[in-house]
Scaffold this active site. Structure first.
Site, mmCIF file in Angstrom:
data_model
loop_
_atom_site.group_PDB
_atom_site.id
_atom_site.type_symbol
_atom_site.label_atom_id
_atom_site.label_comp_id
_atom_site.label_asym_id
_atom_site.label_seq_id
_atom_site.Cartn_x
_atom_site.Cartn_y
_atom_site.Cartn_z
ATOM 1 N N GLN A 56 0.517 -1.549 0.092
ATOM 2 C CA GLN A 56 0.161 0.353 -0.480
ATOM 3 C C GLN A 56 0.853 1.064 -0.523
ATOM 4 O OE1 GLN A 56 -3.562 -0.315 2.336
ATOM 5 N NE2 GLN A 56 -2.682 -1.046 3.844
ATOM 6 N N SER B 91 0.404 6.844 2.575
ATOM 7 C CA SER B 91 2.034 8.110 3.441
ATOM 8 C C SER B 91 2.034 8.417 2.770
ATOM 9 C CB SER B 91 1.861 6.981 5.219
ATOM 10 O OG SER B 91 0.948 6.520 5.354
ATOM 11 N N SER C 242 3.814 -1.378 4.192
ATOM 12 C CA SER C 242 4.526 -2.580 4.363
ATOM 13 C C SER C 242 4.924 -3.266 3.759
ATOM 14 C CB SER C 242 3.609 -2.810 5.378
ATOM 15 O OG SER C 242 3.022 -1.969 6.388
ATOM 16 N N GLU D 41 -9.347 -1.969 5.918
ATOM 17 C CA GLU D 41 -8.632 -1.569 6.327
ATOM 18 C C GLU D 41 -8.101 -1.510 7.890
ATOM 19 O OE1 GLU D 41 -5.739 1.703 5.873
ATOM 20 O OE2 GLU D 41 -3.399 -0.127 6.022
ATOM 21 N N ASN E 270 -5.614 5.245 16.088
ATOM 22 C CA ASN E 270 -6.386 5.305 17.077
ATOM 23 C C ASN E 270 -7.181 6.412 17.156
ATOM 24 O OD1 ASN E 270 -6.308 2.865 16.912
ATOM 25 N ND2 ASN E 270 -6.413 2.514 19.004
ATOM 26 N N GLU E 271 -6.338 8.232 17.393
ATOM 27 C CA GLU E 271 -6.779 9.116 17.961
ATOM 28 C C GLU E 271 -7.856 9.276 16.326
ATOM 29 O OE1 GLU E 271 -4.045 8.930 18.234
ATOM 30 O OE2 GLU E 271 -3.725 8.805 20.582
HETATM 31 C C1 FAD Z 1 3.587 -0.788 11.291
HETATM 32 C C2 FAD Z 1 3.322 0.373 10.634
HETATM 33 C C3 FAD Z 1 3.214 -0.194 8.859
HETATM 34 C C4 FAD Z 1 2.471 0.838 8.782
HETATM 35 N N1 FAD Z 1 1.952 0.378 7.130
HETATM 36 C C5 FAD Z 1 1.481 1.176 5.931
HETATM 37 C C6 FAD Z 1 1.995 1.096 4.454
HETATM 38 O O1 FAD Z 1 1.294 -0.480 4.460
HETATM 39 N N2 FAD Z 1 1.130 1.549 3.485
HETATM 40 C C7 FAD Z 1 0.864 3.282 4.506
HETATM 41 O O2 FAD Z 1 0.428 4.284 3.341
HETATM 42 N N3 FAD Z 1 1.254 3.837 5.449
HETATM 43 C C8 FAD Z 1 1.599 2.854 6.086
HETATM 44 N N4 FAD Z 1 2.008 3.172 7.337
HETATM 45 C C9 FAD Z 1 1.727 4.457 8.041
HETATM 46 C C10 FAD Z 1 -0.097 4.816 9.051
HETATM 47 O O3 FAD Z 1 -0.897 4.521 7.963
HETATM 48 C C11 FAD Z 1 0.788 6.215 9.700
HETATM 49 O O4 FAD Z 1 2.023 5.908 9.933
HETATM 50 C C12 FAD Z 1 -0.244 6.867 9.579
HETATM 51 O O5 FAD Z 1 -1.023 7.359 9.180
HETATM 52 C C13 FAD Z 1 0.171 7.925 11.305
HETATM 53 O O6 FAD Z 1 0.655 9.166 10.501
HETATM 54 P P1 FAD Z 1 1.817 9.380 11.175
HETATM 55 O O7 FAD Z 1 3.063 7.994 11.253
HETATM 56 O O8 FAD Z 1 2.905 10.387 10.430
HETATM 57 O O9 FAD Z 1 1.641 10.347 12.600
HETATM 58 P P2 FAD Z 1 1.403 11.622 12.302
HETATM 59 O O10 FAD Z 1 0.119 12.030 11.365
HETATM 60 O O11 FAD Z 1 2.116 11.997 12.624
HETATM 61 O O12 FAD Z 1 0.614 11.539 14.257
HETATM 62 C C14 FAD Z 1 1.468 12.033 14.992
HETATM 63 C C15 FAD Z 1 0.520 11.317 16.328
HETATM 64 O O13 FAD Z 1 -0.751 12.925 16.260
HETATM 65 C C16 FAD Z 1 -1.920 12.298 16.045
HETATM 66 N N5 FAD Z 1 -2.363 13.108 15.354
HETATM 67 C C17 FAD Z 1 -2.652 13.808 14.201
HETATM 68 N N6 FAD Z 1 -3.499 14.070 13.382
HETATM 69 C C18 FAD Z 1 -4.362 14.380 14.891
HETATM 70 C C19 FAD Z 1 -6.067 14.779 14.972
HETATM 71 N N7 FAD Z 1 -6.076 15.334 13.692
HETATM 72 N N8 FAD Z 1 -6.161 14.571 15.998
HETATM 73 C C20 FAD Z 1 -5.841 13.865 17.028
HETATM 74 N N9 FAD Z 1 -4.808 13.678 17.456
HETATM 75 C C21 FAD Z 1 -3.773 13.356 16.184
HETATM 76 C C22 FAD Z 1 -1.905 10.811 15.791
HETATM 77 O O14 FAD Z 1 -2.752 9.964 16.398
HETATM 78 C C23 FAD Z 1 -0.754 10.137 16.189
HETATM 79 O O15 FAD Z 1 -0.753 10.271 18.302
HETATM 80 C C24 FAD Z 1 2.556 1.947 8.905
HETATM 81 C C25 FAD Z 1 2.320 3.337 9.971
HETATM 82 C C26 FAD Z 1 2.705 1.696 10.383
HETATM 83 C C27 FAD Z 1 3.327 2.231 12.183
#
Ligand code: FAD
Lengths: 414, 343
Positions: free
Chosen positions: B94, B97, B129, B212, B322-323
């Protein structure tokens, strides 16, 4: 009055932080680690081939000749090899090439830095080349080591084993090994079931000690195991020659283990503080939906909860430090109030260990959640704090063991 | 799974499943399935995990892309893409991100530029992933001006072996390169590999996200199997005097059972994907925390429980944090007002 670090102890902690930032083995602050080519190697301890070629340490009668200065038995760089970086006047400025030891340094290299900073001798009495420092100074140092996620057998080698060897009444052993420990030339491994079933770095430490209730023995390291915290390697240890035994050892061993648990609690508090600081920094800098994620209450409230947990774990840590009484200087003969004479050490150390462990665990979960996916990578470095917090929370007595001990003590106090 | 030898073994396993008619039980038989009703799929999922069978290397394709194609793809796309996916020949990653677009997916910047017969993709995707061992990827790309956040996004499938693609594996907490960055530099994708209408990708992507977060990606079998192993662990290693840990073990077992029952209930009543996602991710952590507590001081030694724990900790982050799920649940399901914020 609520126990707290003395002004000198506080200053020591601050200077230690500064020195670890400048000359320490790891990039700092944590939040700057992401994407750095020289980010701290997580698998810092041993390579697979090192593991294979490891020579089991000879127990018992091994004299100081076994551990040549600068040789930890594994080619760890010793003090002479660890080119100090920006610590002294004229050293390089923080921010460029400040790491005095290679990023993939194992605990041996870290120990060389700690020796230079005066940490390795804190719990060693002055007559054996140490500082005979206050318990408070040890707690301050341990919190700072946690703050920097310094690897290695911290509570074992810096606290418990020095107390065991200084107090056990075997002067030959004390005179042989304590100066080595104080100088940071030797790392000590320790097992003390049920709190410490296996020895951290037992296979590579210069000496391995096994503590029973009334007996201290040398240990022989056997099978090695990798840990959830990849900077740690655990060894099965079988008991070998007796160092000292007898009823007089009971309070000495009890004190050594309580001091180890207290130091572990302090490390946990420092780990939690490091993770909270990194998370707040990240929440300020990471932008999503047009602004910093730190503006969302969902993020703020969790970080605030971590702050509460840490703030209320700290007084328990300091109450336990105060209960442990004065410095190791006054205890080299093995005198100890322990718990037998009605002291509150056991209860207070356990309370500190539980509270600091739970606070660090919460900090770890919140830190990872706040960081998002970047925190789940090895490159970032948060994992070093996170896994250290999880394993130390279970080490030196699990929360369940400490809770049970508190209730036993409370019942006894009725 | 993250090494080429491991991936090859997983692909061979997928092929064995396919040959046994078990790779994709609920799919139409035309594409390699057996037209099984949803209940049978649940039963299969529990049996599969119950016997300790391996993680599905093809899960992104099987559980996420396939339902999306069946709902939004053309007949030609389904016929071309689904059978090799079922046979384990095409492994999918996928690519949603980006470094600056995590929770805020609509902020994505990777572009799809119109060219003769297709599109040229450029930009950087991350956290993908299994991309290190995958053949192809699907995701969203900006195909028009960025001022309209949810518009002008196009859902595309891209060949990870095509010229202009660079995949850089990233090590996760357990040391394995479970995800990767994908750099795209004018990578050609034919029109035939657009899902839905160009510019309408957001709507299509939300259907993938629903799978998902829901029971499709995380069937109950994985958790009921872990709960059963946890109970065995407690019975073998638990300290009977440690009532608190016993309670955590039992609570985790209760949660896994609740998840299973809810999955069965979802066959007749719908459940919001956001609620499902929060529950499975928290249950996974609770199962592993309880296992570590049961093992006590011995839990530190690296085992399947410690590796599983480190992976479980990521559950509240991936598939939409989860947020974000709580926001969706509170605002779209419970009907609470949105905080438009004065800050
Ligand atoms: C093990 C793993 C596998 C993954 N696999 C894939 C994949 O296959 N393909 C893919 O595209 N992506 C993948 N991801 C990425 C995943 O989708 C993102 O990590 C996720 O969307 C969160 O984005 P971020 O990590 O940039 O965190 P951020 O968006 O920077 O968030 C950081 C923190 O801020 C909080 N936050 C952000 N916005 C808000 C809001 N509006 N209100 C309250 N809290 C908020 C979040 O909840 C989090 O706690 C994977 C991630 C992990 C950890």
């Amino acid at each position: 009055m609520t126990p707290a670090p003395s002004p000198e102890e506080r200053a020591f902690g601050e200077s230690l932080h500064g020195a670890l930032v400048a000359a320490g083995p790891f990039p700092w602050p944590l939040s700057d680690i992401a994407g750095r080519a020289d980010s701290p190697a997580h698998d810092s301890v041993l390579t697979a081939s090192d593991r294979a070629s490891r020579v089991p340490p000879t127990p018992g009668g091994s004299g100081p000749g076994r551990s040549r200065p600068g040789d930890f038995g594994l080619g760890y760089p010793g003090p002479g090899d660890a080119r100090p970086g920006g610590s002294g006047p004229g050293g390089s400025a923080p921010g460029e090439g400040v790491c005095s030891v290679k990023a993939d340094a194992g605990p041996g290299a870290v120990w060389a830095v700690l020796a230079r900073l005066g940490v390795t001798g804190l719990a060693v009495p002055e007559r054996f080349g140490g500082a005979g420092a206050s318990v408070g100074a040890l707690v301050v140092a341990a919190e700072e080591l946690g703050h920097h996620a310094a690897p290695g057998p911290v509570a074992e080698s810096l606290a418990a084993v020095p107390v065991l060897l200084a107090g056990c009444g075997n002067d030959e052993v004390a005179a042989t090994w304590l100066p080595e420990l104080a100088a940071g030339r030797v790392l000590a491994g320790l097992t003390a079931p049920p709190w410490l079933p296996r020895a951290v770095h037992g296979g590579t430490a210069g000496i391995v000690v096994v503590a029973g209730t009334d007996v201290v023995r040398w240990g022989r390291a056997g099978s090695a195991y990798t840990s959830m915290d990849s900077s740690r390697l655990l060894a099965e240890v079988s008991p070998a020659g007796v160092v000292a035994e007898g009823p007089a050892l009971v309070p000495v061993i009890a004190r050594a283990l309580d001091l180890g648990a207290l130091v572990c609690a302090a490390q946990l508090l420092g780990l939690g503080r490091g993770m909270l600081e990194a998370s707040v920094e990240h929440a300020r800098n990471r932008s999503q939906f047009g602004g910093p994620i730190g503006r969302f209450q969902a993020v703020q409230h969790r970080l605030a909860d971590v702050s509460v947990a840490l703030q209320f774990a700290r007084p328990l840590l300091w109450a336990a430090a105060a209960a442990m009484g004065p410095s190791e200087r006054d205890r080299s003969a093995g005198l100890s109030p322990g718990t037998a004479d009605g002291g509150t050490v056991a209860r207070d150390v356990s309370a500190a260990k539980v509270a600091c462990g739970e606070a660090a665990r919460l900090a770890a979960r919140v830190a990872l959640q706040t960081h998002g996916a970047i925190g789940c990578t090895r490159e970032h470095g948060l994992g070093r704090w996170l896994t250290a917090a999880r394993v130390l929370a279970l080490s030196w007595g699990t929360p369940a063991q400490h809770r049970a001990r508190i209730m036993t003590e409370l019942a006894r106090e009725r | 799974m993250d090494t080429s030898a491991g991936a090859a073994a997983h692909r061979a396993w997928e092929r064995s499943l396919f040959d046994a008619g078990l790779a994709v039980v609920s799919w139409p038989s035309a594409f390699g399935g057996r037209d099984a009703p949803p209940l049978h799929e649940l039963i299969f999922d529990e049996a599969y995990h119950g016997c300790g069978a391996p993680i599905r290397i093809g899960q992104n394709g099987l559980f996420l892309l396939a339902p999306t194609l069946l709902a939004h793809g053309t007949a030609e796309q389904c016929a071309r893409i689904l059978p090799p996916m079922a046979r384990g020949e095409t492994v999918w990653a996928q690519a949603w991100s980006e470094p600056e677009a995590g929770s805020d997916l609509a902020a994505l910047r990777s572009t799809a530029r119109r060219t003769d017969g297709g599109w040229l993709l450029s930009g950087q995707k991350t956290w993908s992933s299994r991309a290190a061992v995958a053949d192809r990827a699907f995701g969203l790309f900006r195909s028009g001006p960025p001022d309209e956040r949810h518009r002008n996004l196009t859902y595309l499938m891209v060949d990870l072996r095509a010229p202009g693609v660079t995949v850089r594996p990233i090590a996760q907490l357990d040391g394995r390169t479970g995800f990767a960055e994908i750099f795209l530099d004018d990578v050609f994708v034919p029109d035939a590999d657009v899902i839905g209408r160009p510019g309408d990708g957001w709507r299509v992507a939300m259907s993938t996200a629903g799978h998902e977060r829901g029971f499709t990606l995380r069937g109950p079998g994985r958790f009921t199997a872990a709960a059963s192993r946890l109970v065995d662990l407690w019975l073998g290693h638990g300290d009977p005097a440690d009532g608190a840990t016993r309670d955590r073990v039992v609570d985790a077992w209760i949660a896994a059972r609740a998840y299973r029952l809810a999955a069965h209930a979802s066959l007749t009543t719908t459940m919001p994907p956001s609620a499902i996602k929060i529950f499975w991710s928290e249950t996974d952590i609770a199962l592993h925390e309880a296992a570590l507590d049961t093992l006590g001081a011995n839990a530190e030694t690296q085992t399947a429980w410690t590796d599983g724990y480190l992976f479980a900790l990521a559950g509240p982050i991936y598939a939409g944090t989860n947020e974000i799920q709580r926001d969706i649940l509170a605002q779209r399901v419970l009907g609470l007002p949105r905080d438009r914020g004065t800050r």
